[in-house]
Design a protein around this motif. Structure first.
Motif, PDB file in Angstrom:
ATOM      1  N   TYR A  85       0.825  -1.215   0.000  1.00  0.00           N
ATOM      2  CA  TYR A  85       0.000   0.000   0.000  1.00  0.00           C
ATOM      3  C   TYR A  85       0.856   1.261   0.000  1.00  0.00           C
ATOM      4  N   LEU A  90       0.976   5.696  -1.500  1.00  0.00           N
ATOM      5  CA  LEU A  90       1.535   6.826  -0.746  1.00  0.00           C
ATOM      6  C   LEU A  90       2.938   7.203  -1.216  1.00  0.00           C
ATOM      7  N   TYR A  92       5.726   5.844  -1.571  1.00  0.00           N
ATOM      8  CA  TYR A  92       6.957   5.380  -0.938  1.00  0.00           C
ATOM      9  C   TYR A  92       7.819   4.655  -1.967  1.00  0.00           C
ATOM     10  N   GLU A 100       8.619   1.386   8.146  1.00  0.00           N
ATOM     11  CA  GLU A 100       7.264   1.859   8.466  1.00  0.00           C
ATOM     12  C   GLU A 100       6.327   0.676   8.699  1.00  0.00           C
ATOM     13  N   ARG A 103       6.550  -1.254  12.076  1.00  0.00           N
ATOM     14  CA  ARG A 103       5.858  -0.709  13.242  1.00  0.00           C
ATOM     15  C   ARG A 103       4.356  -0.853  13.095  1.00  0.00           C
ATOM     16  N   LEU A 104       3.834  -0.431  11.944  1.00  0.00           N
ATOM     17  CA  LEU A 104       2.385  -0.364  11.787  1.00  0.00           C
ATOM     18  C   LEU A 104       1.724  -1.740  11.801  1.00  0.00           C
ATOM     19  N   ASN A 111     -10.224  -4.340  10.169  1.00  0.00           N
ATOM     20  CA  ASN A 111     -10.939  -3.480   9.225  1.00  0.00           C
ATOM     21  C   ASN A 111      -9.948  -2.766   8.298  1.00  0.00           C
ATOM     22  N   ARG A 115      -9.571  -3.018   4.209  1.00  0.00           N
ATOM     23  CA  ARG A 115      -9.703  -1.874   3.289  1.00  0.00           C
ATOM     24  C   ARG A 115      -8.457  -1.723   2.421  1.00  0.00           C
ATOM     25  N   ALA A 119      -8.271  -1.907  -1.540  1.00  0.00           N
ATOM     26  CA  ALA A 119      -7.730  -0.801  -2.337  1.00  0.00           C
ATOM     27  C   ALA A 119      -6.658  -1.298  -3.299  1.00  0.00           C
TER      28      ALA A 119
ATOM     29  N   TYR B  85      -7.694  10.935   6.168  1.00  0.00           N
ATOM     30  CA  TYR B  85      -7.227   9.992   5.153  1.00  0.00           C
ATOM     31  C   TYR B  85      -8.108   8.747   5.098  1.00  0.00           C
ATOM     32  N   LEU B  86      -8.446   8.226   6.258  1.00  0.00           N
ATOM     33  CA  LEU B  86      -9.261   7.008   6.303  1.00  0.00           C
ATOM     34  C   LEU B  86     -10.614   7.222   5.631  1.00  0.00           C
ATOM     35  N   HIS B  89      -9.716   8.156   1.563  1.00  0.00           N
ATOM     36  CA  HIS B  89      -9.030   7.202   0.688  1.00  0.00           C
ATOM     37  C   HIS B  89      -9.247   5.731   1.036  1.00  0.00           C
ATOM     38  N   LEU B  90      -9.770   5.446   2.196  1.00  0.00           N
ATOM     39  CA  LEU B  90      -9.944   4.027   2.538  1.00  0.00           C
ATOM     40  C   LEU B  90     -11.389   3.686   2.881  1.00  0.00           C
ATOM     41  N   ASP B  91     -12.290   4.555   2.483  1.00  0.00           N
ATOM     42  CA  ASP B  91     -13.697   4.190   2.524  1.00  0.00           C
ATOM     43  C   ASP B  91     -14.244   3.988   3.934  1.00  0.00           C
ATOM     44  N   TYR B  92     -13.595   4.634   4.902  1.00  0.00           N
ATOM     45  CA  TYR B  92     -14.130   4.569   6.260  1.00  0.00           C
ATOM     46  C   TYR B  92     -15.312   5.531   6.390  1.00  0.00           C
ATOM     47  N   ILE B 108       2.964   6.357  13.427  1.00  0.00           N
ATOM     48  CA  ILE B 108       3.343   6.756  12.075  1.00  0.00           C
ATOM     49  C   ILE B 108       4.589   7.643  12.121  1.00  0.00           C
ATOM     50  N   SER B 109       5.366   7.576  11.070  1.00  0.00           N
ATOM     51  CA  SER B 109       6.577   8.394  10.994  1.00  0.00           C
ATOM     52  C   SER B 109       6.234   9.785  10.468  1.00  0.00           C
ATOM     53  N   ASN B 111       7.529  10.939   7.915  1.00  0.00           N
ATOM     54  CA  ASN B 111       7.409  10.703   6.482  1.00  0.00           C
ATOM     55  C   ASN B 111       5.968  10.330   6.123  1.00  0.00           C
ATOM     56  N   PHE B 112       5.422   9.396   6.881  1.00  0.00           N
ATOM     57  CA  PHE B 112       4.034   8.973   6.640  1.00  0.00           C
ATOM     58  C   PHE B 112       3.091  10.163   6.765  1.00  0.00           C
ATOM     59  N   ARG B 115       3.302  12.287   3.669  1.00  0.00           N
ATOM     60  CA  ARG B 115       2.689  11.694   2.472  1.00  0.00           C
ATOM     61  C   ARG B 115       1.171  11.754   2.553  1.00  0.00           C
ATOM     62  N   VAL B 116       0.665  11.487   3.743  1.00  0.00           N
ATOM     63  CA  VAL B 116      -0.789  11.528   3.916  1.00  0.00           C
ATOM     64  C   VAL B 116      -1.298  12.953   3.708  1.00  0.00           C
ATOM     65  N   ALA B 119      -1.274  13.629   0.044  1.00  0.00           N
ATOM     66  CA  ALA B 119      -2.347  12.923  -0.660  1.00  0.00           C
ATOM     67  C   ALA B 119      -3.687  13.615  -0.463  1.00  0.00           C
TER      68      ALA B 119
END
Ligand SMILES: [Mn+2]
Ligand SMILES: [Mn+2]
Ligand SMILES: [Mn+2]
Ligand SMILES: [Mn+2]
Lengths: 225, 225
Positions: A85, A90, A92, A100, A103-104, A111, A115, A119, B85-86, B89-92, B108-109, B111-112, B115-116, B119
DNA sequence: AGGCAAATTTAGCCCTATCTAACCCTAAAT
DNA sequence: ATTTAGGGTTAGATAGGGCTAAATTTGCCT
């Protein structure tokens, strides 16, 4: 069963270190993989044994139980879906994703997993070409391809998997055109394990010391599906 | 400075409970917010004080230092970016995002985060209409709009923020057309704080008990930017 | 001013995950 | 059959986060 993220990391490490099916994984191997001391590993192995996640023979190493393997596969699925993903959506680079995802992987919900998989349209491999365990967490068949070090000189092969984690090495490999899917000509396989190869279309060649080459799996074009 | 995710949660809680600028946040308020006992809070407050993240007057509560506020804003930024974002982009659904973001915000870093944010094209509010702290983590100005309970009967207003966290309540509100951006007619404001309103375009009306109404902020269409 | 209830802190305990130092096993070499 | 090198395990410490029960302090009410 509530497992800490540390326990998940131990199970994942054992899964990845356990080559054969009843090959026992040793304390020292886990310690090195997770960068902790061996007494730390021993005490964690006791806890994992108490929870029936591993079988243990004192002084001789451990193997995953079926339950432990399922947990490991769950974590690996999270990890590889996240890597996919992050690269696909994103922006990367494949050299950045491992840290990343590492950790995540412990903190996303089922859920979120679903998703992300949707995606990506249920992907089968991550950006390194490693197989993503299916949602039902059945043990996947063994990896595709063979280590590049087992090639003969002059072979032309397709890169299937580059299972390295070091960002610098991955950037270097990408710079030399060495990525999954690429066609490669094996120029030399030295007795001490060093492999020299050249990506199709690029004049430059790469030489890969044994510990780098070990993580690269390739297949003959014929075998390539 | 290495902070645990628990410490981050305490700082975020203090930030969100600290209404006035020098208003001290009390042990019991934090305990309730984080669902722990007050001795647990006291011992954590000692640690946070040692690290100069809060100012503390024993028996009288705490306030964030500038450094502590920066950490809190960082966590809030992560949280709200993730919620955005959720959903985008992730249909939440907006009712689901809080729990997921509340875990991921600590893992999250930078960096993350970047990027989010990219986006989403550097969004200013999350799906609940709450402002997302800017990347430089300057304290944002106070919230837009006023609590709906301060409206007069018959007012027509725009919903600015629905800062509730309970999934059931959020689903209920969405079902009744009550979301940020919607135009609302306030039908009744009862003395015990209950507000009854009707979304523009829907015949049905919603009655909101005081503790639900408190989290809903609205603005007059004129004030609406 | 004195007393009291509520809130807060202190004291003492538990559990996890890590470390270092010390001790113990296994397997290979003599 | 011993020795010994190289792990592996035990013991004991530390640090984070949590709890309950027992003091303290505060602030309000008489
Ligand atoms: Mn991990
Ligand atoms: Mn999962
Ligand atoms: Mn949180
Ligand atoms: Mn950040």
């Amino acid at each position: 069963m509530m497992l800490s993220d540390v326990m998940e990391d131990y199970l994942k490490a054992i899964y990845q270190l356990q080559r054969g099916d009843d090959e026992r994984v040793k304390t020292s191997a886990i310690a090195e993989e997770l960068d902790v001391t061996s007494p730390t590993v021993t005490s964690m192995l006791e806890k994992l044994e108490d929870r029936s996640l591993i079988d243990r023979e004192k002084y001789r190493g451990v193997t995953l139980t079926e339950e432990g393997e399922t947990v490991a596969l769950e974590v690996v699925r999270h990890h590889r879906l996240l890597e996919a993903y992050l690269t696909e959506h994103l922006d990367y680079d494949w050299s950045e994703v491992h840290e990343e995802a590492d950790r995540l992987e412990h903190h996303i919900s089922e859920n979120f997993e679903a998703r992300v998989a949707a995606a990506l349209d249920e992907p089968e491999v991550d950006p390194h070409g490693s197989p993503i365990p299916s949602p039902d967490l059945e043990p996947p068949n063994t990896a595709v391809g063979n280590p590049i070090s087992e090639c003969g000189e002059g072979d032309t092969v397709i890169v299937k998997e580059v299972a390295d984690h070091d960002p610098e090495i991955l950037s270097y490999l990408a710079d030399h055109g060495l990525e999954p899917g690429v066609e490669l000509e094996v120029l030399e396989v030295a007795p001490f394990g060093m492999v020299t190869a050249s990506a199709r279309g690029s004049d430059t060649q790469v030489s890969l010391p044994e510990d780098v080459a070990r993580h690269i799996r390739v297949a003959l074009p014929a075998e390539a599906e």
